[in-house]
Write an enzyme that holds these catalytic residues in place. Structure first.
Site, PDB file in Angstrom:
ATOM      1  N   HIS A 144       0.752  -1.215   0.160  1.00 14.85           N
ATOM      2  CA  HIS A 144      -0.070   0.059   0.020  1.00 14.85           C
ATOM      3  C   HIS A 144       0.970   1.352   0.017  1.00 14.85           C
ATOM      4  O   HIS A 144       2.227   1.321   0.347  1.00 14.85           O
ATOM      5  CB  HIS A 144      -0.825  -0.089   1.208  1.00 14.85           C
ATOM      6  CG  HIS A 144      -1.974   0.753   1.286  1.00 14.85           C
ATOM      7  ND1 HIS A 144      -1.846   2.394   1.091  1.00 14.85           N
ATOM      8  CD2 HIS A 144      -3.464   0.784   1.176  1.00 14.85           C
ATOM      9  CE1 HIS A 144      -2.996   2.823   1.203  1.00 14.85           C
ATOM     10  NE2 HIS A 144      -4.006   1.864   1.064  1.00 14.85           N
ATOM     11  N   GLY A 145       0.371   2.269  -0.535  1.00 15.44           N
ATOM     12  CA  GLY A 145       1.264   3.609  -0.487  1.00 15.44           C
ATOM     13  C   GLY A 145       1.352   3.770   0.886  1.00 15.44           C
ATOM     14  O   GLY A 145       0.397   3.713   1.937  1.00 15.44           O
ATOM     15  N   ASP A 146       2.346   4.693   1.343  1.00 17.73           N
ATOM     16  CA  ASP A 146       2.797   4.809   2.727  1.00 17.73           C
ATOM     17  C   ASP A 146       1.891   6.052   3.262  1.00 17.73           C
ATOM     18  O   ASP A 146       2.041   6.380   4.482  1.00 17.73           O
ATOM     19  CB  ASP A 146       4.305   5.253   3.024  1.00 17.73           C
ATOM     20  CG  ASP A 146       4.758   6.435   2.284  1.00 17.73           C
ATOM     21  OD1 ASP A 146       3.987   7.225   1.644  1.00 17.73           O
ATOM     22  OD2 ASP A 146       5.967   6.763   2.443  1.00 17.73           O
ATOM     23  N   ASP A 173     -38.961  30.707   9.784  1.00 14.41           N
ATOM     24  CA  ASP A 173     -39.084  29.526   8.716  1.00 14.41           C
ATOM     25  C   ASP A 173     -40.503  29.399   8.191  1.00 14.41           C
ATOM     26  O   ASP A 173     -41.301  28.580   8.541  1.00 14.41           O
ATOM     27  CB  ASP A 173     -38.745  28.188   9.512  1.00 14.41           C
ATOM     28  CG  ASP A 173     -38.949  26.954   8.504  1.00 14.41           C
ATOM     29  OD1 ASP A 173     -38.966  27.289   7.338  1.00 14.41           O
ATOM     30  OD2 ASP A 173     -38.896  25.961   8.942  1.00 14.41           O
TER      31      ASP A 173
HETATM   32  C1  SPV Z   1     -36.418  21.670   8.084  1.00 14.38           C
HETATM   33  O1  SPV Z   1     -35.224  21.373   8.371  1.00 14.38           O
HETATM   34  O2  SPV Z   1     -36.522  22.931   7.685  1.00 14.38           O
HETATM   35  C2  SPV Z   1     -37.585  20.787   8.033  1.00 14.38           C
HETATM   36  C3  SPV Z   1     -37.702  19.904   9.098  1.00 14.38           C
HETATM   37  O3  SPV Z   1     -38.369  21.123   7.386  1.00 14.38           O
HETATM   38  S1  SPV Z   1     -38.274  20.442  10.324  1.00 14.38           S
HETATM   39  O4  SPV Z   1     -37.671  21.507  10.977  1.00 14.38           O
HETATM   40  O5  SPV Z   1     -38.220  19.342  11.421  1.00 14.38           O
HETATM   41  O6  SPV Z   1     -39.709  20.408   9.869  1.00 14.38           O
HETATM   42 MG    MG Z   2     -38.323  22.977   6.495  1.00 17.87          MG
END
Ligand code: SPV
Ligand code: MG
Length: 431
Positions: free
Chosen positions: A89-91, A204
């Protein structure tokens, strides 16, 4: 005649491999193992040609007397079977994560008097260029896009980690650990709506627009090769979703996951604590079908995410929806839960698998985090997404540092918790 064994984990042969073959011949008859697809993945070497092609490529090299398949990264099975007098094997395996692999080989050989030959590893400009070209190929949309499908076929479970920037992309790309089975790393990346939004200081709720989300994907793609699963939230209006599918597919994203909610989407981990509306089966099926109709390759996947358990609509509703979404063309089903225990997720998987053995199942064990990958595999899960752990570990670390600097009126006290600049810079590849 003595037996010499070496194992190749490569899709291209360069002068370094030929050097090993030349050296090996001096000691006896050379048997070359070609590492299987599954084992190559664990070694950060995604195969760009099939295993059969790799075996033929090695067979054609003068000096090779026999080619065999090495299924696992560990040499145990092969050594027990062929009992080579020498393993060459390569070292480069004298250092870094490969060292434990070498130690295991050494221990096995010692049981019957076999020996390791470490050949000085060839580092030429030509070899570097060849390796770089393979990586560049893997980053191209046509290679990257199909890689998720390939992974589902090759691995027991596709391990996916959240990324939201070039830097987190590099962590997903490069983190490598030593395990009992050899080495391990993540297979794919999840561009989470939660973490992409959080990185921008936004909620979100589909507020961060697609142009911005695509910009995040682009940053990640610039510095990685692994496949991307995009969190497409609800997918928006069907009339808009079809454009999103086209764009993602063109960029080289492997899959979009859309959830069956409508109106103002909130994060699923809020469950029923906030107002969230589930889409009708008909509407959501129409969205999936419209998306499937516009995609241009067979590589791209539209995965339907079921929110019935999150919204406490029951198991039957979740299972009915799964079947309907598959009939509408979904390439996979993601089932989500915010329970601390995995029971309802496993119940769903078992029921679904009792009549559907093909459609990939995706899970996100954020709340029920005691479940292991092995258990998920036993219940028919194909993709596991660690959806937000990088963000949730980075944020408290940064906040702690900020507080300590304020408290001490200098940065000396925080230094011991910081990564040296030289280490963080070494993450970044230079062209
Ligand atoms: C995200 O990561 O944005 C998701 C997963 O949609 S959750 O946050 O669990 O909804
Ligand atoms: Mg999401």
């Amino acid at each position: 005649m003595k037996k010499v064994y070496t194992c190749f984990c490569t899709s291209v042969i360069h002068e370094g491999h030929l050097n090993i073959i030349n050296e090996a011949q001096k000691y006896g008859e050379l048997i070359v193992g070609v590492l299987s697809d599954a084992a190559m993945l664990r070694f950060d070497k995604f195969p760009i040609i099939s295993c059969e092609e790799r075996m033929n490529m090695v067979r054609a090299i003068p000096g090779v007397s026999k080619v065999i398949l090495q299924e696992k990264l560990l040499y145990d099975d092969v050594i027990k079977e062929i009992k080579p007098d020498y393993v060459i094997h390569g070292d480069n395996w004298l250092r870094g994560p490969m060292y434990s692999l070498r130690s295991k080989v050494a221990a096995l050989l010692e049981t019957y008097g076999g020996k390791i030959i470490d050949v000085p590893y060839s580092y030429s400009e030509e070899i570097k260029r060849t390796d770089a070209r393979v990586r560049e190929k893997l980053a191209m949309p046509e290679y990257r896009r199909k890689r998720l499908h390939q992974l589902i076929n090759i691995c027991d479970i596709v391990k996916t980690i959240e990324v939201h920037s070039g830097l987190t992309g590099l962590i997903a790309e490069k983190t490598l650990v030593e395990t009992e089975e050899g080495l391990d790393q993540f297979d794919a990346m999840w561009v989470s709506s939660l973490c992409d939004s959080l990185a921008k200081g936004k909620p979100d709720i589909e507020l961060v627009d697609m142009t911005s989300r695509f910009r995040t994907i682009d940053d990640i793609m610039e510095v990685t090769t692994k496949p991307i699963i995009f969190d497409g939230d609800t997918g928006g209006l069907t009339e808009h979703f079809v454009y999103t599918v086209r764009s993602l597919e063109r960029m080289g994203v492997s899959a979009v996951i859309i959830e069956d909610k409508t109106g103002l989407k909130k994060n699923s981990l809020f469950g029923t604590e906030v107002r969230q509306t589930q889409d009708s089966i008909d509407n959501f099926c129409a969205k999936i079908t419209a998306g499937k109709k516009v995609q241009l390759t067979d590589d791209f996947m539209i995965i339907a995410r079921i929110e019935s358990l999150i919204l406490e609509k029951g198991m039957e509703d979740a299972l009915n929806r799964a079947d309907a979404y598959v009939r509408a063309g979904a390439d996979g089903i993601m089932i989500h839960s915010r329970k601390k225990e995995p029971a309802e997720i496993l119940e769903f998987c078992d029921h679904f698998r009792s009549h559907n053995t093909e459609t990939p199942i995706v899970v996100v064990p954020t709340s029920y985090n005691s479940i292991t990958e092995e258990e998920l595999v036993q219940h028919g899960v194909n993709i596991v997404i660690y959806a937000n752990q990088l963000t949730r570990s980075a944020f408290p670390a940064m906040e702690k540092t900020a507080r300590a600097i304020l408290q001490h009126h200098r940065a000396l006290e925080v230094d011991e918790n910081l990564m040296p600049i030289s280490d963080i810079i070494s993450l970044i590849d230079e062209l």
